[in-house]
Design a protein around this motif. Structure first.
Motif, PDB file in Angstrom:
ATOM      1  N   UNK A  60      -2.845   3.798  -8.313  1.00 35.37           N
ATOM      2  CA  UNK A  60      -3.492   2.670  -8.729  1.00 35.37           C
ATOM      3  C   UNK A  60      -3.812   1.957  -7.453  1.00 35.37           C
ATOM      4  N   UNK A  61      -5.157   1.500  -7.404  1.00 38.13           N
ATOM      5  CA  UNK A  61      -5.572   0.569  -6.307  1.00 38.13           C
ATOM      6  C   UNK A  61      -5.606  -1.176  -6.753  1.00 38.13           C
ATOM      7  N   UNK A  62      -4.795  -1.980  -6.293  1.00 41.31           N
ATOM      8  CA  UNK A  62      -4.613  -3.154  -6.637  1.00 41.31           C
ATOM      9  C   UNK A  62      -5.634  -4.155  -6.126  1.00 41.31           C
ATOM     10  N   UNK A  63      -6.206  -3.615  -5.261  1.00 44.53           N
ATOM     11  CA  UNK A  63      -7.169  -4.684  -4.672  1.00 44.53           C
ATOM     12  C   UNK A  63      -6.526  -5.255  -3.114  1.00 44.53           C
ATOM     13  N   UNK A  64      -7.126  -6.318  -2.665  1.00 50.46           N
ATOM     14  CA  UNK A  64      -6.536  -6.912  -1.400  1.00 50.46           C
ATOM     15  C   UNK A  64      -5.281  -7.762  -1.806  1.00 50.46           C
ATOM     16  N   UNK A  65      -4.390  -7.769  -0.885  1.00 51.82           N
ATOM     17  CA  UNK A  65      -3.100  -8.504  -1.005  1.00 51.82           C
ATOM     18  C   UNK A  65      -2.905  -9.273   0.241  1.00 51.82           C
ATOM     19  N   UNK A  66      -2.175 -10.416   0.063  1.00 53.19           N
ATOM     20  CA  UNK A  66      -2.051 -11.225   0.879  1.00 53.19           C
ATOM     21  C   UNK A  66      -0.867 -10.906   1.951  1.00 53.19           C
ATOM     22  N   UNK A  67      -0.599 -11.447   2.992  1.00 49.06           N
ATOM     23  CA  UNK A  67       0.672 -11.037   3.947  1.00 49.06           C
ATOM     24  C   UNK A  67       0.498  -9.899   4.820  1.00 49.06           C
ATOM     25  N   UNK A  68       1.387  -9.984   5.963  1.00 51.61           N
ATOM     26  CA  UNK A  68       1.327  -8.830   6.851  1.00 51.61           C
ATOM     27  C   UNK A  68       2.752  -8.325   6.759  1.00 51.61           C
ATOM     28  N   UNK A  69       3.214  -7.603   7.842  1.00 59.91           N
ATOM     29  CA  UNK A  69       4.683  -7.069   7.930  1.00 59.91           C
ATOM     30  C   UNK A  69       5.573  -8.066   8.180  1.00 59.91           C
ATOM     31  N   UNK A  70       4.979  -9.370   8.678  1.00 63.26           N
ATOM     32  CA  UNK A  70       5.957 -10.529   9.115  1.00 63.26           C
ATOM     33  C   UNK A  70       6.153 -11.555   8.122  1.00 63.26           C
ATOM     34  N   UNK A  71       5.446 -11.450   7.261  1.00 68.42           N
ATOM     35  CA  UNK A  71       5.444 -12.615   6.108  1.00 68.42           C
ATOM     36  C   UNK A  71       6.468 -12.540   4.854  1.00 68.42           C
ATOM     37  N   UNK A  72       6.787 -13.582   4.306  1.00 64.90           N
ATOM     38  CA  UNK A  72       7.709 -13.379   3.550  1.00 64.90           C
ATOM     39  C   UNK A  72       7.270 -12.528   2.084  1.00 64.90           C
ATOM     40  N   UNK A  73       5.968 -12.848   1.802  1.00 71.21           N
ATOM     41  CA  UNK A  73       5.272 -11.848   0.716  1.00 71.21           C
ATOM     42  C   UNK A  73       4.737 -10.415   1.759  1.00 71.21           C
ATOM     43  N   UNK A  74       5.570  -9.752   1.920  1.00 69.39           N
ATOM     44  CA  UNK A  74       4.949  -8.668   2.801  1.00 69.39           C
ATOM     45  C   UNK A  74       3.922  -7.860   2.586  1.00 69.39           C
ATOM     46  N   UNK A  75       2.877  -7.725   3.588  1.00 67.61           N
ATOM     47  CA  UNK A  75       1.729  -7.015   3.136  1.00 67.61           C
ATOM     48  C   UNK A  75       1.899  -5.772   4.025  1.00 67.61           C
ATOM     49  N   UNK A  76       0.811  -5.409   4.787  1.00 71.72           N
ATOM     50  CA  UNK A  76       0.735  -4.499   5.581  1.00 71.72           C
ATOM     51  C   UNK A  76       0.570  -4.663   7.336  1.00 71.72           C
ATOM     52  N   UNK A  77       0.560  -3.511   8.174  1.00 70.88           N
ATOM     53  CA  UNK A  77       0.575  -4.104   9.443  1.00 70.88           C
ATOM     54  C   UNK A  77      -0.911  -3.376  10.117  1.00 70.88           C
ATOM     55  N   UNK A  78      -2.060  -3.230   9.043  1.00 75.50           N
ATOM     56  CA  UNK A  78      -3.202  -2.815   9.356  1.00 75.50           C
ATOM     57  C   UNK A  78      -3.783  -1.681   8.500  1.00 75.50           C
ATOM     58  N   UNK A  79      -3.112  -1.462   7.476  1.00 75.21           N
ATOM     59  CA  UNK A  79      -3.390  -0.098   6.556  1.00 75.21           C
ATOM     60  C   UNK A  79      -3.347  -0.436   5.127  1.00 75.21           C
ATOM     61  N   UNK A  80      -3.371   0.658   4.547  1.00 71.30           N
ATOM     62  CA  UNK A  80      -2.982   0.444   2.993  1.00 71.30           C
ATOM     63  C   UNK A  80      -1.468  -0.218   2.768  1.00 71.30           C
ATOM     64  N   UNK A  81      -1.405  -0.961   1.623  1.00 75.02           N
ATOM     65  CA  UNK A  81      -0.009  -1.362   1.286  1.00 75.02           C
ATOM     66  C   UNK A  81       0.500  -0.497   0.287  1.00 75.02           C
ATOM     67  N   UNK A  82       1.616   0.102   0.637  1.00 73.24           N
ATOM     68  CA  UNK A  82       2.569   0.979  -0.376  1.00 73.24           C
ATOM     69  C   UNK A  82       3.654   0.336  -0.415  1.00 73.24           C
ATOM     70  N   UNK A  83       4.180  -0.745   0.040  1.00 75.46           N
ATOM     71  CA  UNK A  83       5.420  -1.194  -0.293  1.00 75.46           C
ATOM     72  C   UNK A  83       5.425  -2.619  -0.117  1.00 75.46           C
TER      73      UNK A  83
END
Length: 524
Positions: A432-455
């Protein structure tokens, strides 16, 4: 909102269990008998991984007279062998021989014989712990349930209708001799063996602290000076700092305010580093020879508000710059000492890298611009912080242009920080691809660090003790394992948007809202 890797079907399954006047709601592990994270009519609890060091490796010495035996405390002992039979569909069962020493199973017999000692090798009672927690009605009952929690070691956060809050870092953890825990040790003498378990009453526990809140984001779980070794592989502290900032500023909290906190995407690492980093770029901006993409990148990062929103370009530049900056600061040391660069991380968090923890680099950047660590051993010149910052920024922008092109629109975070959840089956068509998400690896809502977000936040839950039936939660998945069904991944859009579903903790099916009732099955 514990962080985990995402899969479909999800690790979590939302449930309300009601019987004999007792109610508990939250998420279960499919097949487990009780709620793992949730609340009842009186208490609520959450979990994060303590990331404690619960494993040690021992180098065993084989008996030179008999390779089927090993030496321990001056005696020769027989290697224990157990045959495990593993059923295989459509084929004969696979028989695996497990060899063990007094320390645990042998996991390597190549250049050395290495055994693994782990807190979970024996019998554990963790299912009893969660059964007792779900039935607890106050803090003493909750702590009694934690008596049974052993593996893994967890940070357990707690709140109740009486106004009490607590956080207990608990589990089965060994008492080691000083200096143990980080490298494989000689197993032949017995001098490096574990000395027992840290007494439960000596594990970190905070009850109703003066700050009026407790918080856990996989950071160091104990204050400096704590007498026992628990580990060292903690996450960078930026999410913890942001939590303490937001909760410390909050006079009163409700569901809506807690939603915003759990969905917060302010990059505290960027806010800590960039004010000290950006002045080094002014010299480049003042030079007329600076190419336009580079100048535009400098102006963009200077104007960024540290919010990792889909339309922002700031996170893209910041994270790539940090990546190249870290490489330049530490990479020359590896080369000088002949150490080959290794991928991965020394801890549970990939953002640590195989280098000093990120807070060390923050301190050097903010406080010691002339530190010898900034000098590149590979050059004749003596570099300082600002020289390294400029070189790494140029390299970062060049790499972004090569990867995404010169058009800044393609650098937007929405094009890079995209959710992708893989199927447990390994079949790509079920991803499943869920589209853009907010956040980075260092935010409370964790996003990614420059690639696809899988966690990220695998389960968000908010409980209002003024009305426990109004509790809400969401996870990036669905309540069905059937890919063609409507509930296979129907919570993913809600999760991406920072929205929730109602947990509907009512004592009877008749009290459920009409829209919550889809199907019922009655037993005579």
């Amino acid at each position: 909102d514990p962080d985990l890797g995402f899969k479909l079907p999800s690790i979590w399954y939302t449930a309300l269990l009601s019987g004999k006047g007792q109610n508990v709601a939250g998420v279960t592990l499919p097949g487990s008998p009780t709620v793992v994270i949730g609340h009842n009519d009186s208490i609520a609890w959450g979990i994060t991984n303590m990331q404690a060091d619960a494993v040690d490796f021992y180098i065993e010495t084989l008996d030179p007279k008999d390779p089927d035996r090993y030496l321990y405390q001056g005696q020769s002992r027989e290697i224990k062998r157990t045959v495990e039979t593993i059923p295989v569909r459509g084929a004969d069962p696979h028989k695996m021989v497990v060899e063990s020493t007094v320390h645990g199973p042998i996991i390597d017999k190549q250049s050395q014989v290495v055994s693994l000692c782990w807190t979970g090798l024996g019998m554990t009672t963790d299912s009893i712990a969660f059964w007792e927690i779900a039935r607890a009605r106050d803090l003493p009952g909750f702590l009694k349930g934690l008596d049974y929690l052993q593996v893994p070691a967890l940070n357990m956060v707690y709140g109740d209708i009486h106004g009490n809050i607590a956080m207990h870092c608990c589990g089965r953890l060994p008492i080691r001799a000083r200096g143990q825990g980080r490298v494989p040790m000689d197993g032949s003498t017995g001098e490096n063996d574990w000395q027992g378990w840290i007494p439960r009453e000596q594990l970190p526990l905070s009850i109703n602290p003066d700050e009026h809140f407790v918080a856990s984001a996989n950071g160091r779980p104990h204050p400096l000076g704590y007498p026992h070794y628990l580990g060292w592989m903690w996450d960078p502290s930026y999410r913890t700092r942001r939590i303490k900032q937001l909760l410390g500023e909050s006079a009163s909290l409700n569901l809506e305010k807690m939603k915003a906190i759990q969905f917060d995407h302010f990059d505290h690492a960027a806010a800590s580093f960039l004010p000290a980093m950006l002045p080094a770029l002014e010299k480049m901006l003042a030079q007329p020879t600076t190419e336009k993409e580079l100048a535009a990148s400098i102006r963009t990062i200077k104007q960024w508000d540290y919010l990792a929103t889909p339309e922002s370009v700031g996170p893209t530049i910041w994270l790539r710059w940090l990546e190249y900056y870290r490489q330049l600061v530490w990479g020359d040391e590896r080369q000088h000492f002949g150490e080959e660069k290794q991928n991965g991380s020394w801890g549970f968090c990939g953002d640590n890298g195989r280098e000093p923890m990120l807070e060390v680099l923050e301190f050097l950047t903010r406080q010691m611009p002339q530190s010898q660590w900034f000098d590149d051993r590979r050059t004749a010149e003596r570099e300082d912080r600002d020289a390294v910052l400029r070189s790494s920024f140029v390299a970062a922008v060049d790499s972004l242009k090569q990867q995404y092109g010169a058009d800044f629109a393609s650098w937007s975070w929405k094009n890079i920080n995209v959710l992708k959840i893989q199927s447990l089956s390994g079949q790509p068509e079920l991803n499943i691809e869920g589209g853009p998400v907010v956040g980075t690896a260092y935010t409370l809502n964790p996003g990614g660090d420059g690639g696809q977000v899988g966690g990220g936040a695998s389960w968000r839950m908010i409980v209002d003790f003024g009305d426990t039936a109004s509790s809400i939660g969401v996870y990036p998945g669905g309540q069905s394992e059937q890919p063609t069904g409507p509930h296979y991944a129907d919570q993913v859009p809600l999760w991406v948007a920072g929205e929730y579903t109602k947990l509907n903790m009512f004592g009877s099916a008749d009290a459920l809202p009409a829209e919550a009732k889809k199907r019922s099955l009655k037993f005579k």
